[in-house]
Design a protein around this motif. Sequence first.
Motif, PDB file in Angstrom:
ATOM      1  N   PHE A  56       0.818  -1.209   0.000  1.00  0.00           N
ATOM      2  CA  PHE A  56       0.000   0.000   0.000  1.00  0.00           C
ATOM      3  C   PHE A  56       0.859   1.270   0.000  1.00  0.00           C
ATOM      4  O   PHE A  56       0.551   2.246  -0.698  1.00  0.00           O
ATOM      5  N   GLU A  57       1.952   1.256   0.745  1.00  0.00           N
ATOM      6  CA  GLU A  57       2.794   2.446   0.870  1.00  0.00           C
ATOM      7  C   GLU A  57       3.970   2.457  -0.099  1.00  0.00           C
ATOM      8  O   GLU A  57       4.736   3.424  -0.112  1.00  0.00           O
ATOM      9  N   SER A  58       4.130   1.420  -0.898  1.00  0.00           N
ATOM     10  CA  SER A  58       5.314   1.315  -1.757  1.00  0.00           C
ATOM     11  C   SER A  58       5.492   2.548  -2.641  1.00  0.00           C
ATOM     12  O   SER A  58       4.544   3.041  -3.256  1.00  0.00           O
ATOM     13  N   LEU A  65       0.153  -1.335  -9.052  1.00  0.00           N
ATOM     14  CA  LEU A  65      -0.954  -1.853  -9.848  1.00  0.00           C
ATOM     15  C   LEU A  65      -1.872  -0.761 -10.346  1.00  0.00           C
ATOM     16  O   LEU A  65      -2.400  -0.837 -11.462  1.00  0.00           O
ATOM     17  N   PHE A  66      -2.052   0.296  -9.561  1.00  0.00           N
ATOM     18  CA  PHE A  66      -2.981   1.358  -9.935  1.00  0.00           C
ATOM     19  C   PHE A  66      -2.368   2.368 -10.898  1.00  0.00           C
ATOM     20  O   PHE A  66      -3.074   3.183 -11.473  1.00  0.00           O
ATOM     21  N   LYS A  67      -1.053   2.301 -11.091  1.00  0.00           N
ATOM     22  CA  LYS A  67      -0.389   3.207 -12.029  1.00  0.00           C
ATOM     23  C   LYS A  67       0.032   2.492 -13.314  1.00  0.00           C
ATOM     24  O   LYS A  67      -0.030   3.076 -14.394  1.00  0.00           O
ATOM     25  N   PRO A  69      -1.040  -1.046 -14.402  1.00  0.00           N
ATOM     26  CA  PRO A  69      -1.697  -2.341 -14.160  1.00  0.00           C
ATOM     27  C   PRO A  69      -1.209  -3.471 -15.050  1.00  0.00           C
ATOM     28  O   PRO A  69      -1.060  -4.602 -14.583  1.00  0.00           O
ATOM     29  N   VAL A  70      -0.961  -3.190 -16.328  1.00  0.00           N
ATOM     30  CA  VAL A  70      -0.528  -4.249 -17.233  1.00  0.00           C
ATOM     31  C   VAL A  70       0.866  -4.735 -16.871  1.00  0.00           C
ATOM     32  O   VAL A  70       1.127  -5.945 -16.770  1.00  0.00           O
ATOM     33  N   LYS A  71       1.772  -3.799 -16.625  1.00  0.00           N
ATOM     34  CA  LYS A  71       3.146  -4.167 -16.286  1.00  0.00           C
ATOM     35  C   LYS A  71       3.191  -4.917 -14.959  1.00  0.00           C
ATOM     36  O   LYS A  71       3.884  -5.932 -14.825  1.00  0.00           O
ATOM     37  N   ARG A  72       2.455  -4.426 -13.972  1.00  0.00           N
ATOM     38  CA  ARG A  72       2.452  -5.078 -12.664  1.00  0.00           C
ATOM     39  C   ARG A  72       1.892  -6.493 -12.764  1.00  0.00           C
ATOM     40  O   ARG A  72       2.429  -7.435 -12.181  1.00  0.00           O
ATOM     41  N   MET A 203     -11.564  -4.167  -9.509  1.00  0.00           N
ATOM     42  CA  MET A 203     -10.789  -3.791 -10.699  1.00  0.00           C
ATOM     43  C   MET A 203     -10.758  -2.273 -10.908  1.00  0.00           C
ATOM     44  O   MET A 203     -10.762  -1.785 -12.039  1.00  0.00           O
ATOM     45  N   ASP A 204     -10.688  -1.514  -9.822  1.00  0.00           N
ATOM     46  CA  ASP A 204     -10.621  -0.057  -9.925  1.00  0.00           C
ATOM     47  C   ASP A 204      -9.333   0.423 -10.581  1.00  0.00           C
ATOM     48  O   ASP A 204      -9.230   1.599 -10.962  1.00  0.00           O
ATOM     49  N   PHE A 205      -8.343  -0.457 -10.701  1.00  0.00           N
ATOM     50  CA  PHE A 205      -7.079  -0.082 -11.329  1.00  0.00           C
ATOM     51  C   PHE A 205      -7.177  -0.065 -12.850  1.00  0.00           C
ATOM     52  O   PHE A 205      -6.275   0.415 -13.528  1.00  0.00           O
ATOM     53  N   MET A 206      -8.261  -0.587 -13.382  1.00  0.00           N
ATOM     54  CA  MET A 206      -8.463  -0.633 -14.830  1.00  0.00           C
ATOM     55  C   MET A 206      -9.282   0.575 -15.289  1.00  0.00           C
ATOM     56  O   MET A 206      -9.928   1.247 -14.478  1.00  0.00           O
TER      57      MET A 206
END
Length: 287
Positions: A56-58, A65-67, A69-72, A203-206
Amino acid sequence: MTAEATDANTAHVPSRRTELDAQVVDDLDMVGLALLGGPANVIMQLAVPAVGYGVFESKVDSGNLFKVPVKRTRTTLTYLAVAAMGSAEDRRRYRQAVNKSHTQVRSTDDSPVKYNAFDPTLQLWVAACLYRGWEDSQRFFGDPSKITEEAYRQGAVMGTTLQMPPEIWPATRADFERYWIETVDGLEVDETIREYLMRIVRMDFMPKPVALTMGWFSETMTIGFLPDEFRRKMGIAPTRAQERFFAAHNAIARRVLRVLPRPLTAFPFNLLLADVRWRMRTGRPLI
């Protein structure tokens, strides 16, 4: 614990790591449909506060994932492919790449809990969740007869592909079950991590159209695969409609898997392993 301290702690057990790394772990059959249980496995991993807040703090944006998503998603799935299906050299090279990112993942004075990505006890928990996910995939979509004591011992590569000292992996499957129950019994998921995890489930990261279209499916699969004890800690439960859909989906999936050739049942893990080997040959970043 610092990366240097961890390396010092593992320096006296090279033979066991070498033994694990020397084998291709054929018994750990990766079933592509197991990806549907991925978010449930993430909840299990992040339910340990030090792991949850570490993610969460990384500050490592390239793994957020939220920045990205595909790469993560690609790097996470590639790790599983390399750990379970790769060669000793594949695991060694990927371990080096992951370690570079993990050096930046450590708590600050303002963090609610203390954490360090090189902490072997945290790596043990993450590896235990990944192995448990593999077992569940065999029960749901694979061949349950593959869940043997030998396969369990080989499951240690889920952690030793990082920096988990081999000797802290529970010696037997029974020891693993005791460790699992004791750890889960002591877990509490606070509201900050719970909401973060639910955003992943929805899936809010999408992009919004994707989240709106696929969010219900993701939530249904996640709650379905999530063990009861984690559902209680998260305060979530499936609806009747979700239970029916989950059961029907898995029944169809099992029938389809029986007739598909091996390259298709192992997709996308086989493709990701080929990709990481191509990256190694061409000098491209692995993560």
